[in-house]
Design a protein around this motif. Sequence first.
Motif, short mmCIF file in Angstrom:
data_model
loop_
_atom_site.label_atom_id
_atom_site.label_comp_id
_atom_site.label_asym_id
_atom_site.label_seq_id
_atom_site.Cartn_x
_atom_site.Cartn_y
_atom_site.Cartn_z
N SER A 124 -0.77 5.66 8.53
CA SER A 124 0.61 5.83 7.64
C SER A 124 0.41 6.93 6.76
N GLY A 154 5.45 6.54 11.37
CA GLY A 154 4.59 5.70 10.47
C GLY A 154 3.72 4.89 11.28
N GLY A 155 2.85 4.16 10.87
CA GLY A 155 1.56 3.64 11.40
C GLY A 155 1.94 2.90 12.79
N SER A 156 2.94 2.11 12.62
CA SER A 156 3.52 1.08 13.87
C SER A 156 3.59 2.15 15.25
N HIS A 184 2.80 7.62 4.31
CA HIS A 184 3.34 7.23 2.79
C HIS A 184 2.50 6.22 2.21
N LYS A 185 1.22 5.66 2.94
CA LYS A 185 0.39 4.94 2.11
C LYS A 185 -0.45 5.72 1.40
N GLY A 205 -9.14 -1.47 8.22
CA GLY A 205 -8.26 -1.93 7.13
C GLY A 205 -7.10 -2.80 7.39
N THR A 206 -7.46 -4.07 7.35
CA THR A 206 -6.39 -5.00 7.64
C THR A 206 -5.47 -5.32 6.79
N THR A 207 -4.22 -5.81 7.12
CA THR A 207 -3.06 -5.55 5.86
C THR A 207 -3.42 -6.48 4.99
N PRO A 226 0.92 -1.20 -0.08
CA PRO A 226 -0.08 0.03 -0.04
C PRO A 226 0.93 1.34 -0.14
N HIS A 278 -2.02 -6.45 12.34
CA HIS A 278 -0.56 -6.24 11.82
C HIS A 278 0.33 -6.61 12.66
N ASP A 300 -6.35 1.47 14.29
CA ASP A 300 -5.32 1.28 13.56
C ASP A 300 -5.81 1.61 11.93
N ALA A 342 -3.84 2.60 9.30
CA ALA A 342 -2.72 2.51 8.47
C ALA A 342 -3.03 3.14 7.00
N ASN A 351 0.55 3.43 16.32
CA ASN A 351 -0.23 2.31 17.05
C ASN A 351 0.25 1.94 18.73
#
Length: 376
Positions: free
Chosen positions: A229, A93-95, A231-232, A170-172, A30, A121, A200, A202, A98
Amino acid sequence: MNKLNAEDQHKLEALRQKIKENSQNSLGYPVSKDFDYSELFELLKYPVNNIGDPFADCTYSVDSREMEREVLEFFAEVFRAQKNDWWGYVTNGGSEGNMYGLYMARELHPKGMVYYSAATHYSVHKNLHLLDMPNIVIRAQKNGEIDYEDLSNTIRMNRHMPVIIMANIGTTMTEAKDDITKIKAILNDAAIQNYYIHCDGALSGTMSPFLNPRPAFDFADGADSIAISGHKFIGSPIPSGVLLVKKSHRDRIGRSVAYIGSLDTTITGSRNGHSPLFLWYAIKTLGLEGFKKRVDHSLSVAAYAENRLKSIGLDAWRNQNAITVVFPQPHEIVRKKWQLASERGLSHIICMPNVTESQIDELILDIEKYREAVLS
Ligand SMILES: Cc1ncc(COP(=O)(O)O)c(C=O)c1O
């Protein structure tokens, strides 16, 4: 500084070439690639650092805090945060976002139990380990959404403990969205009074305000914090993210630090001052209309991809209003060429705003070309 020697120059050129080629054929992750931030390049000459809190002054002033605050304001508005009851910062970032949500939840509910679905994730598990928070994995439905019945039963077994929910917007693998309204109803039915909901988002957090029907995921729906995130869906040359949390929560953990003359409210000390500029530039040049157009384009290419895959007899599917299309994994050569993430026999493509129908056509040709080899 000296100039690079010939060997290193050659190495750098080879890397440039590799990145250019590989970024053309990437459909499995993504990451948007249709950005042009050249107007900002001049600023790469400076050590821009937003150390400390984005809303507090800081002695170090080679910073982009003003733009960072505008980015946060934009997301506070589209995520329907209550006026004057939100705070946040641009993360790596998303991590990280979270992790912040979980950290906040732990500070508010030190004796809480964290619940999250099996489709969450992988970084969340690591974050829970780092934060030493007790947690229970809840079954995921086939489409990747949390199994509400399993969640309800498990919460009832531990109803003496505050509840901390890590919800997926939105799961990975399948871009499934957990429904905050349903989760709140479960908490209400079980008479849970102390709880915290982190979302989450992301990839899909950025898109969700522009979807119809609008998924239940934001502050007005009952979230305590949201991470995305940068950058996604938006796209950025440097990974980044946005974290927003109710201000009343954050006020409980802020601590003033004399050395930087600011508040130590963020996870890292030094913070990337260029990332907020990329997000700011995208927000200013796209506007709400531009975001909506990107979402519509991605949805339309995803619908096209799903139909094309089905038309060659593949069992392709996607969640409602998702830009992720899931299908049986093709030959390894195809997976490698198009950088398709795969898990348990399934692959996916994510129709980011830069993806076109002609790329999908090319992918289909490749899948067909190597199909016999997969079936035999
Ligand atoms: C659902 C989900 N959450 C979190 C992350 C981590 O985000 P980041 O890579 O920005 O740290 C991802 C990344 O793909 C993701 O898909």
